[in-house]
Design a protein around this motif. Sequence first.
Motif, short mmCIF file in Angstrom:
data_model
loop_
_atom_site.label_atom_id
_atom_site.label_comp_id
_atom_site.label_asym_id
_atom_site.label_seq_id
_atom_site.Cartn_x
_atom_site.Cartn_y
_atom_site.Cartn_z
N UNK A 82 3.54 5.75 -5.59
CA UNK A 82 3.45 5.77 -7.05
C UNK A 82 2.38 6.75 -7.52
N UNK A 83 1.23 6.72 -6.86
CA UNK A 83 0.17 7.66 -7.23
C UNK A 83 0.58 9.09 -6.96
N UNK A 84 1.15 9.31 -5.76
CA UNK A 84 1.54 10.68 -5.39
C UNK A 84 2.62 11.21 -6.33
N UNK A 140 0.83 -1.20 0.00
CA UNK A 140 0.00 0.00 0.00
C UNK A 140 0.87 1.26 0.00
N UNK A 164 -2.45 19.00 -7.17
CA UNK A 164 -1.88 18.45 -5.94
C UNK A 164 -2.56 17.13 -5.60
N UNK A 165 -1.91 16.38 -4.74
CA UNK A 165 -2.44 15.08 -4.36
C UNK A 165 -2.11 14.81 -2.90
N UNK A 166 -3.00 14.12 -2.24
CA UNK A 166 -2.74 13.71 -0.86
C UNK A 166 -3.20 12.27 -0.68
N UNK A 167 -2.31 11.45 -0.15
CA UNK A 167 -2.62 10.06 0.14
C UNK A 167 -2.50 9.86 1.65
N UNK A 168 -3.46 9.18 2.24
CA UNK A 168 -3.39 8.95 3.68
C UNK A 168 -3.38 7.45 3.96
N UNK A 169 -2.38 7.00 4.71
CA UNK A 169 -2.24 5.58 5.00
C UNK A 169 -2.13 5.34 6.49
#
Lengths: 358, 358
Positions: free
Chosen positions: A261-263, A255, A294-299
């Motif tokens: 990769x997406x960010x 994950x 812009x991008x934000x990923x939360x894990x």
Amino acid sequence: MKFRASKQELSKHIQIAQRAVSSRTTMQILEGLLLIAKDNTLTLIGTDTDLTIISTMACIVEEEGEVVVNSRLFGDIIRKLEDSFVDITLKDLNLNIVCKNSDFNINCQSSKEFPRNLNFEDKGSFTMKEEDLKEAIRKTTFAVSIEETRKIFTGVFMDCKEDISFVALDGFRMARERIAISTEPSESIIPANHLNELQKILGSGDVKITIGERKILFETNNTKIYSTLYSGEYFNYKDLIRKSHTTEVKINREMFQTSIERASLLAKEERSNLIKLNIADNRVKISSNTEIGNVEEVLECEINGPGLDIAFNSKYLLDGIKIMDEDEIVLNFTDSINPLIINEKSYTYLVLPVRLAN
Amino acid sequence: MKFRASKQELSKHIQIAQRAVSSRTTMQILEGLLLIAKDNTLTLIGTDTDLTIISTMACIVEEEGEVVVNSRLFGDIIRKLEDSFVDITLKDLNLNIVCKNSDFNINCQSSKEFPRNLNFEDKGSFTMKEEDLKEAIRKTTFAVSIEETRKIFTGVFMDCKEDISFVALDGFRMARERIAISTEPSESIIPANHLNELQKILGSGDVKITIGERKILFETNNTKIYSTLYSGEYFNYKDLIRKSHTTEVKINREMFQTSIERASLLAKEERSNLIKLNIADNRVKISSNTEIGNVEEVLECEINGPGLDIAFNSKYLLDGIKIMDEDEIVLNFTDSINPLIINEKSYTYLVLPVRLAN
């Protein structure tokens, strides 16, 4: 020279020896493979003078002899033949190849000019599993420097002491794989491109490694691979490997990888590859801000220690995470300016952060 | 604009519409996909102005609207998302994409400047199996001319009369595939590169083909593909197709193919691709003589009629034989200066020989 060989065996061994033949050479003789037929054995030798590969196979020799044949053409012809026996006869530098309905005659070169300087001063040897060596190559060569200005860092450092460490670094990250074999202490810097060719030849048996003064020799079942070594003082990589950390982040590897990769998709467009990590409250926020958007990923993750903000070139982060195997990995930080260190069994991967203004 | 769509469906339809988007365009708007959300349907349009692809899919539209989003970036983002629902919201040319833990904002362009000149004068239509059209494309486009100077021969001629013939020729060979459908007579020259994109979109249902004045429309389940047509007079290809032959050679197709491939290995090195066929005594001798060496292949076959010697550029011979399906084929000759013709069911392939001095 006259011999009969199995088409499939011959094709396989040409492919092996061919790995040392450079397509960009200016010396015509180096475009060739040296064939030596003797004692019911065919020996095939390819070299670019830095890397030499010698492959041997059984065949029926009716008449001893040797010749240099164009490597690519010979390989293409044999590969395309029907699966059967191939009869090869040399007459005045004309190589006749007969197999089923096919009859080829190709012009060859005399073997006299073929370089054969394999003087080798044996300084000790040891044996390891071919699979372990393959793994060490896979996990390190990608991290060598691509700058030709400091040649030695385009090689992998093989550090033999209590165990064997394979180390690669390029000023942005470091990769180290350890193999638990005790040997005589020695230090060798092996060109990464030679190791990449070697990796494709290695199978599942044992490989004997012999260290020489300026060369190293890898021996498997039917193949010998001689590689020149780089000379020079390697970086004291051990100083880089911090033992204690202040923040440990346990996270799902897959994950984490896909989120990075997406960010990176936006940052990639601008060729900066810059991503930021905000670590706090048992989650990692991965973000990137560019002109396109812009991008934000939360894990979710498990954090031991204080939170922190840190930035990376996502490529260097991904390169290492991609080749790991575990479901969960632990990211070890101290602060936003010191390297991130990830350990996975015998493997250590270290990435330097990008320092941001304020 | 606000809608919710399945990630996998969305990704699939982006990939379809994207096929019309050129990466080499100088107009920024053409790098985009036009998205139209309306009546619980998302329409995606990609175009390079010559080829336009319109793909539609079901989605939940909460708020109608339209926008142009960078095709490659949008495709990369959606493809990389987790398999789930994607919520997409447009606000002042900022497209917000939310899926699971991912939250993207990307800058878009107004849809006003997107070219939408799809005026289409319907001159009749017919329907065929998508698989038949795919096959006709596969068997012809490779034979079109690559010379941009005579544009129309870079296209495939669709000749509708008692049946439909797809024809490609480049001055060295000709390929023709016939489909047994009776339609109104018409003649269209369709750019081969558009057909190659169409081929990747076609599935296993039916495709409706509508012919217009300067455009042609292919309609499948959820997709419309508009291609401009070349205008001009096509070559009278029927005159090329000789009806009677003097020598017929029945031969195993696969063995003939691999023998030609082997015989070409030497000629390929010299870039001439010249091979010679000697046909006599129920065998074909395929030979090639070059500075590097020579080769001779001998194949059994069944010959009806007098023997002959004939030479070919092996590439043109192979291109056609490779895509045939039968175990045995019949080579039809008259002499050494007239074309070889091979028929296989609905397919005809014709190759001009190379004339040799004496």
